[in-house]
Structures are given as structure tokens and as C-alpha cells.
Design a protein around this motif. Structure first.
Motif, PDB file in Angstrom:
ATOM      1  N   ARG A  88      -6.134 -44.930 -38.438  1.00 41.33           N
ATOM      2  CA  ARG A  88      -7.387 -45.655 -38.651  1.00 41.33           C
ATOM      3  C   ARG A  88      -7.575 -46.650 -37.500  1.00 41.33           C
ATOM      4  O   ARG A  88      -6.608 -47.085 -36.880  1.00 41.33           O
ATOM      5  N   LYS A  89      -8.836 -47.003 -37.244  1.00 40.27           N
ATOM      6  CA  LYS A  89      -9.140 -47.876 -36.110  1.00 40.27           C
ATOM      7  C   LYS A  89      -9.783 -49.180 -36.576  1.00 40.27           C
ATOM      8  O   LYS A  89     -10.523 -49.224 -37.551  1.00 40.27           O
ATOM      9  N   VAL A  90      -9.476 -50.229 -35.800  1.00 36.73           N
ATOM     10  CA  VAL A  90     -10.108 -51.528 -35.966  1.00 36.73           C
ATOM     11  C   VAL A  90     -10.401 -52.054 -34.562  1.00 36.73           C
ATOM     12  O   VAL A  90      -9.618 -51.824 -33.633  1.00 36.73           O
ATOM     13  N   ALA A  91     -11.536 -52.718 -34.397  1.00 33.90           N
ATOM     14  CA  ALA A  91     -11.948 -53.167 -33.067  1.00 33.90           C
ATOM     15  C   ALA A  91     -12.199 -54.668 -33.076  1.00 33.90           C
ATOM     16  O   ALA A  91     -12.620 -55.249 -34.089  1.00 33.90           O
ATOM     17  N   PHE A  92     -11.958 -55.282 -31.910  1.00 31.60           N
ATOM     18  CA  PHE A  92     -12.129 -56.724 -31.755  1.00 31.60           C
ATOM     19  C   PHE A  92     -12.961 -57.000 -30.507  1.00 31.60           C
ATOM     20  O   PHE A  92     -12.864 -56.293 -29.504  1.00 31.60           O
ATOM     21  N   ALA A  93     -13.761 -58.058 -30.588  1.00 37.10           N
ATOM     22  CA  ALA A  93     -14.610 -58.451 -29.469  1.00 37.10           C
ATOM     23  C   ALA A  93     -14.297 -59.881 -29.075  1.00 37.10           C
ATOM     24  O   ALA A  93     -14.017 -60.733 -29.930  1.00 37.10           O
ATOM     25  N   ALA A  94     -14.366 -60.153 -27.776  1.00 44.17           N
ATOM     26  CA  ALA A  94     -14.162 -61.513 -27.288  1.00 44.17           C
ATOM     27  C   ALA A  94     -15.357 -62.381 -27.677  1.00 44.17           C
ATOM     28  O   ALA A  94     -16.466 -61.884 -27.855  1.00 44.17           O
ATOM     29  N   PRO A  95     -15.160 -63.701 -27.817  1.00 44.60           N
ATOM     30  CA  PRO A  95     -16.253 -64.575 -28.270  1.00 44.60           C
ATOM     31  C   PRO A  95     -17.292 -64.887 -27.198  1.00 44.60           C
ATOM     32  O   PRO A  95     -18.316 -65.490 -27.500  1.00 44.60           O
TER      33      PRO A  95
END
Length: 259
Positions: A88-95
Motif C-alpha cells: 500500500r502507498k502513502v504520500a507526503f508533501a513539503a509545506p
């Protein structure tokens, strides 16, 4: 505690996200609010601390988490775990706009990386994130962003973000002088200090600030082209009610000669 082994892919150029693929029961930890999306089967839990010392008592966790307040971060960290039966995948973004840099801590000297207080984005479970005080008085009094740093330790993948473009420099028993806000990270054997930018004339009229950071020794350093503090300053100085001024201490005198 050995870090979980995670796979990842970084998307984008100027504004990047990191997409992490988790095997069943693998976990990634992240700063609160960094998550962009997560697939079905990913469960998240907000916890005090980074999870590297599960046997630690409540007061110990509170102390560790409380020290993060000095870096301007949240008391809590979010743990994302794959509770499903497949990948499964989870993604993160910089602020803010910039670059996400993947770092394999197993390839870093002493498995430790010193980073600016707002540079950490996410990492594999088993990575320790603690405060790192700079012991040099010069850095303490004049360093601004450089006084309170974060120490990231582990043997897995960690992801740090920076403003603009990030470059890696290898120092070989040499010294690099850098704008204090442009340092993203450096290996622990690198000596970090703050020194005057030059003579009095250069400090007042040069437009580069009164102090510069010095990185010396042998090891790797990472620099950013546009720290968030400079971006905010530039945007605020070019607002609709703000007149453009020079970068030196005499910049405001220009308005005296306008009609």
C-alpha cells in the motif's frame, strides 16, 4: 531498533511529493500535517515521540516530545502503518515549494544527520528524531536558524525538504562559508559555527547579512537555494502597499528623493 525497509518514489520538480510503498506491517513516521494521500489499508496514529523507544515511560516520551517545541514542530508525530495484506502507498508533501531529498542513513557517518529545525519530513520507523543544540556561543547568539537543529539517527531512509534547489557538497578538510539560512543538513563530523561576514563596511552595506555560517572539516553538506525565511521576506517586501527598497541599510532613503 532497526529501521523498516521502505520503497519510495519522488514526483515533481519545483514542488515535490514523496510516495512511499509499505509492505504489510511496515510503518513510516512523519510530521503532523505532511500526509497528502494514503491508500486503503493504511492506518495512522498520532503518538508522542518517534517510536524508537517503545519501553520508554510516559514522562520520558513527554520530555522527548516537548523538546521538539523548541524547533517549532508539533508535540506529536504521525505513524502510518500498512494493516492490509498487500503493498500500500502513502504520500507526503513539503509545506512549501522546494526539493525533497532522500537520505539513506546507513550511508551517513555514524548513521547521524544534523538538519535545520524545519527540514525533516518523514522517515522509516526506527529513525530517531531529537533536538540538537549547537554548543558554539557564536552560533547561539548570532546563528538565527542555525542555533537549534535536529538530529536524525537510524539505518533506514529519511526524507528532508528544502526551499528551492538543494545541492550536495563534499568537503575535504576545507571550509565553506554559507548564508545562515541556506544550510539544510550536514554530517556530524562537520564543524558548524557563525562568524562575522567581513569588515564593518561589508556588514552594513553588503546586503548579505552581518554573519555567515562556516562549515569546516571533511564530510557532506546539503545547501538550499531559497530558504523559507527569504521567500517570506521577499514576498512581504513586494506587496501592493510596499515600495521596493535596496538590500542595504540605506535602502529606505530612496523614498526621500521620490516625487
Amino acid at each position: 531498533m532497526r529501521s523498516h525497509q521502505i520503497d519510495y518514489q519522488i514526483h515533481g520538480e519545483d514542488i515535490q511529493i514523496v510516495e512511499i510503498e509499505l509492505d504489510p506491517q511496515e510503518t513510516v513516521i512523519a510530521e503532523a500535517g505532511a500526509m497528502l494521500f494514503m491508500e486503503d489499508g493504511i492506518q495512522f496514529e498520532t503518538k508522542l515521540g518517534d517510536g524508537t523507544a517503545p519501553e520508554q515511560g510516559f514522562l520520558g516520551k513527554v520530555f522527548q516530545a516537548g523538546s521538539r517545541l523548541l524547533t517549532g514542530e508539533s508535540l506529536f508525530m504521525t505513524h502510518f502503518t500498512n494493516r492490509g495484506y498487500g503493498k500500500r502507498k502513502v504520500a507526503f508533501a513539503a509545506p512549501y515549494p522546494g526539493t525533497i531529498k532522500p537520505v539513506d542513513l546507513a550511508q551517513i557517518y555514524q548513521n547521524t544527520l544534523i538538519v535545520q529545525k524545519d527540514a525533516f519530513l518523514c522517515a522509516a520507523l526506527g529513525t530517531s528524531i531529537n533536538i540538537h543544540f549547537n554548543k558554539r556561543l557564536g552560533a547561539g547568539f548570532f546563528g538565527g536558524e542555525g542555533f537549534i537543529l535536529q538530529r536524525i539517527q537510524g539505518d533506514g531512509m529519511a526524507f528532508i525538504h528544502s526551499g528551492g534547489v538543494v545541492i550536495e557538497r563534499q568537503l575535504s578538510n576545507e571550509t565553506l562559508r554559507v548564508d545562515t539560512g541556506c544550510i539544510v543538513a550536514f554530517e556530524p563530523q562537520i564543524h558548524f559555527d557563525i562568524q562575522a561576514a567581513g569588515n564593518l563596511k561589508s556588514m552594513i552595506f553588503g546586503g548579505e547579512g552581518m554573519f555567515l555560517a562556516t562549515l569546516s572539516g571533511t564530510g557532506r553538506v546539503w545547501l538550499q537555494s531559497l530558504p523559507i525565511s527569504k521567500l517570506i521576506q521577499r514576498l512581504s517586501s513586494s506587496g501592493p502597499n510596499t515600495k521596493k527598497e535596496g538590500g542595504s541599510v540605506l535602502g529606505g532613503l530612496g523614498s526621500l528623493f521620490e516625487d
